[in-house]
Design a protein around this motif. Structure first.
Motif, PDB file in Angstrom:
ATOM      1  N   LYS A   5       0.807  -1.287  -0.177  1.00 51.14           N
ATOM      2  CA  LYS A   5      -0.204   0.054  -0.064  1.00 51.14           C
ATOM      3  C   LYS A   5       1.007   1.787   0.096  1.00 51.14           C
ATOM      4  O   LYS A   5       1.663   1.679   1.176  1.00 51.14           O
ATOM      5  CB  LYS A   5      -1.319   0.271   1.065  1.00 51.14           C
ATOM      6  N   LEU A   6       1.235   2.035  -1.055  1.00 48.79           N
ATOM      7  CA  LEU A   6       2.008   3.355  -1.587  1.00 48.79           C
ATOM      8  C   LEU A   6       1.446   4.477  -0.984  1.00 48.79           C
ATOM      9  O   LEU A   6      -0.659   4.670  -1.407  1.00 48.79           O
ATOM     10  CB  LEU A   6       2.484   3.027  -3.158  1.00 48.79           C
ATOM     11  N   LYS A  21       4.380   9.825  -9.819  1.00 51.54           N
ATOM     12  CA  LYS A  21       4.733   9.153 -11.625  1.00 51.54           C
ATOM     13  C   LYS A  21       6.051   8.038 -10.559  1.00 51.54           C
ATOM     14  O   LYS A  21       6.108   6.384 -11.604  1.00 51.54           O
ATOM     15  CB  LYS A  21       6.241  10.489 -12.360  1.00 51.54           C
ATOM     16  N   ARG A  22       6.646   8.078  -9.867  1.00 50.96           N
ATOM     17  CA  ARG A  22       7.053   7.486  -9.503  1.00 50.96           C
ATOM     18  C   ARG A  22       6.537   6.542  -8.529  1.00 50.96           C
ATOM     19  O   ARG A  22       7.025   4.552  -8.645  1.00 50.96           O
ATOM     20  CB  ARG A  22       8.198   7.377  -7.785  1.00 50.96           C
ATOM     21  N   ALA A  23       5.500   6.464  -7.531  1.00 54.12           N
ATOM     22  CA  ALA A  23       4.662   5.604  -7.339  1.00 54.12           C
ATOM     23  C   ALA A  23       3.886   4.164  -7.925  1.00 54.12           C
ATOM     24  O   ALA A  23       4.038   3.174  -7.608  1.00 54.12           O
ATOM     25  CB  ALA A  23       3.688   6.026  -6.064  1.00 54.12           C
ATOM     26  N   LEU A  24       3.741   4.891  -9.469  1.00 53.43           N
ATOM     27  CA  LEU A  24       3.009   3.893 -10.025  1.00 53.43           C
ATOM     28  C   LEU A  24       4.282   3.615 -10.527  1.00 53.43           C
ATOM     29  O   LEU A  24       3.874   1.893 -10.972  1.00 53.43           O
ATOM     30  CB  LEU A  24       2.671   5.036 -10.915  1.00 53.43           C
ATOM     31  N   LEU A  25       5.346   3.153 -10.834  1.00 52.04           N
ATOM     32  CA  LEU A  25       6.490   2.747 -11.640  1.00 52.04           C
ATOM     33  C   LEU A  25       6.292   1.576 -10.561  1.00 52.04           C
ATOM     34  O   LEU A  25       5.856   0.131 -10.926  1.00 52.04           O
ATOM     35  CB  LEU A  25       7.714   3.522 -11.982  1.00 52.04           C
ATOM     36  N   ILE A  26       6.199   1.834  -9.252  1.00 49.66           N
ATOM     37  CA  ILE A  26       6.594   0.650  -8.368  1.00 49.66           C
ATOM     38  C   ILE A  26       5.754  -0.368  -8.407  1.00 49.66           C
ATOM     39  O   ILE A  26       5.730  -1.305  -8.014  1.00 49.66           O
ATOM     40  CB  ILE A  26       6.469   1.928  -6.843  1.00 49.66           C
ATOM     41  N   ALA A  27       3.952   0.331  -8.102  1.00 49.42           N
ATOM     42  CA  ALA A  27       2.795  -0.371  -8.215  1.00 49.42           C
ATOM     43  C   ALA A  27       2.961  -1.304  -9.650  1.00 49.42           C
ATOM     44  O   ALA A  27       2.523  -2.010  -9.435  1.00 49.42           O
ATOM     45  CB  ALA A  27       1.647   0.740  -8.458  1.00 49.42           C
ATOM     46  N   VAL A  34      -2.361   1.888  -4.767  1.00 45.30           N
ATOM     47  CA  VAL A  34      -2.176   3.295  -4.458  1.00 45.30           C
ATOM     48  C   VAL A  34      -2.708   4.304  -4.415  1.00 45.30           C
ATOM     49  O   VAL A  34      -3.887   4.340  -4.714  1.00 45.30           O
ATOM     50  CB  VAL A  34      -1.387   3.812  -6.133  1.00 45.30           C
ATOM     51  N   THR A  35      -2.755   5.640  -3.677  1.00 46.63           N
ATOM     52  CA  THR A  35      -3.778   6.063  -2.704  1.00 46.63           C
ATOM     53  C   THR A  35      -3.053   7.815  -3.078  1.00 46.63           C
ATOM     54  O   THR A  35      -1.733   7.840  -2.365  1.00 46.63           O
ATOM     55  CB  THR A  35      -4.060   5.935  -1.314  1.00 46.63           C
ATOM     56  N   ALA A  36      -3.781   8.217  -3.556  1.00 50.17           N
ATOM     57  CA  ALA A  36      -2.725   9.912  -4.079  1.00 50.17           C
ATOM     58  C   ALA A  36      -3.670  10.710  -2.350  1.00 50.17           C
ATOM     59  O   ALA A  36      -4.901  10.800  -2.825  1.00 50.17           O
ATOM     60  CB  ALA A  36      -3.091  10.270  -5.400  1.00 50.17           C
ATOM     61  N   PHE A  37      -2.676  11.714  -1.574  1.00 47.46           N
ATOM     62  CA  PHE A  37      -3.528  12.186  -0.525  1.00 47.46           C
ATOM     63  C   PHE A  37      -2.938  13.751  -0.584  1.00 47.46           C
ATOM     64  O   PHE A  37      -1.864  14.021  -0.775  1.00 47.46           O
ATOM     65  CB  PHE A  37      -2.772  11.080   0.752  1.00 47.46           C
ATOM     66  N   LEU A  38      -3.994  14.253  -0.589  1.00 44.39           N
ATOM     67  CA  LEU A  38      -3.610  15.906  -0.149  1.00 44.39           C
ATOM     68  C   LEU A  38      -4.069  15.966   1.299  1.00 44.39           C
ATOM     69  O   LEU A  38      -5.578  15.748   1.227  1.00 44.39           O
ATOM     70  CB  LEU A  38      -4.327  16.245  -1.490  1.00 44.39           C
ATOM     71  N   SER A  39      -3.704  17.272   1.794  1.00 39.51           N
ATOM     72  CA  SER A  39      -3.499  17.745   3.265  1.00 39.51           C
ATOM     73  C   SER A  39      -3.472  19.804   2.792  1.00 39.51           C
ATOM     74  O   SER A  39      -2.753  19.495   2.538  1.00 39.51           O
ATOM     75  CB  SER A  39      -2.580  17.683   3.446  1.00 39.51           C
ATOM     76  N   SER A  81      -2.004   3.686 -17.402  1.00 36.39           N
ATOM     77  CA  SER A  81      -2.927   2.370 -17.297  1.00 36.39           C
ATOM     78  C   SER A  81      -3.839   1.561 -16.826  1.00 36.39           C
ATOM     79  O   SER A  81      -4.526   2.084 -15.153  1.00 36.39           O
ATOM     80  CB  SER A  81      -0.696   1.630 -15.929  1.00 36.39           C
ATOM     81  N   SER A  82      -4.503   1.034 -17.125  1.00 34.50           N
ATOM     82  CA  SER A  82      -5.795   0.871 -17.243  1.00 34.50           C
ATOM     83  C   SER A  82      -6.103  -0.294 -15.488  1.00 34.50           C
ATOM     84  O   SER A  82      -6.919  -0.640 -15.021  1.00 34.50           O
ATOM     85  CB  SER A  82      -6.587  -0.608 -17.839  1.00 34.50           C
TER      86      SER A  82
END
Length: 309
Positions: A5-6, A21-27, A34-39, A81-82
């Motif tokens: 879980k990223l 971009k880096r997280a998607l490569l790892i995934a 992957v969760t995109a998090f904005l505070s 990526s689908s």
């Protein structure tokens, strides 16, 4: 890599999300979610005293909804990526690092991925207070992303201290190296071990006339070289990928990273905070300012975040 879980920290000031971009490569390599998090936070919304608590909450929620829509649209553009589904989450919090760490703890994330900020047109990087807090206080590894690409068969550095007899540092050496080897297997890369050692203190040579700094330096160098040979052999790293150099870590590690054109440096951080951090700091914090590649900061086993106490 064992990351399932990223948690990706989104930069609201730009459309170019290098951490994403880096997280998607790892995934893509691992199948991790992957969760995109904005505070977000705006103090002006707390100062509107003419409004009721409910009205202020409604205003805050409207901002959160607006940023959630922005983030959802951004993900639709950047996630090609689908097979990858990226969740979006926006929270209202006045301390970004706390919201990130709480999210990682409560939702069981095992890697935090965050981009860093370049200083104008220069190559130097500004590490924000959020970066420092995450490295010191996050209970999970923190990947700080720069502009350097991650090519196939790239170079990965494990920064170790093989000459130590300290149990905590020895354990951290093992963790750093295992982490680097996992990344190398996943990314088809090559691990390099880097160890620095201190030179002879000048004041000793001055104050003790019979002291032979040359012999002392040779003895220290041999000790670290022998320790590196044993450590590298244990982990299957060939001698040509081992670097033992005299100097401070913040000088030696970036120099080797530049020499091998490293894409990633894995380094241990003891997670000092409070007065200790202010006076002493962490080796990792001194090193990463000098690097042009990504840095993965890992904690010792059993580390407990101060936010968990």
């Amino acid at each position: 890599m064992n990351y399932k879980k990223l948690l990706v920290v989104i930069d609201p000031t730009t459309e170019q999300q290098k951490a994403l971009k880096r997280a998607l490569l790892i995934a893509e390599k691992t199948g991790a979610s992957v969760t995109a998090f904005l505070s977000i936070y705006d103090f002006s919304y707390e100062m509107t005293t003419m409004l009721s608590v409910d009205e202020r909450e409604t205003m805050r929620q409207a901002v959160v909804d607006d940023r959630t829509e922005w983030l959802t649209e951004l993900l639709a553009k950047q996630v090609k990526s689908s097979s990858l589904a990226v969740d979006a989450k926006v929270v209202w919090h006045n301390r970004p690092f706390e919201s990130i760490i709480y999210e990682a703890i409560e939702q069981g994330f095992d890697l935090i991925v965050k981009g860093t900020h370049e200083h104008g047109g220069l190559k130097s990087v500004i590490f924000t207070p959020t970066d420092w807090h995450l490295m010191r206080k996050a209970p999970v590894p923190v990947l700080l992303v720069k502009e350097h690409d991650w090519p196939e068969q790239g170079q990965i550095i494990a920064a170790v201290n093989v000459g130590t007899a300290d149990e905590e540092h020895s354990s951290l050496n093992q963790k750093v190296t295992h982490t680097a080897l996992e990344f190398a297997r996943t990314l088809n890369g090559q691990v390099n071990l880097v160890n620095s050692y201190p030179g002879t203190p000048v004041n000793i040579a001055i104050e003790i006339p019979e002291f032979d700094p040359g012999s002392f330096n040779e003895s220290v160098r041999n000790h670290h070289n022998d320790a590196m040979k044993t450590f590298a052999s244990t982990h299957g790293v060939a001698p040509q990928h081992c670097f033992v150099k005299e100097g401070l870590p913040e000088d030696v590690i970036p120099a080797v990273a530049k020499e091998v054109d490293a894409e990633l440096v894995v380094i241990g951080t003891v997670g000092r905070h409070g007065i200790s951090a202010a006076l002493i700091g962490n080796t990792a914090e001194h090193v990463i300012d000098m690097l042009d590649c990504d840095v993965l900061a890992v904690k010792p086993d059993g580390f407990v975040s101060p936010l968990q106490k």
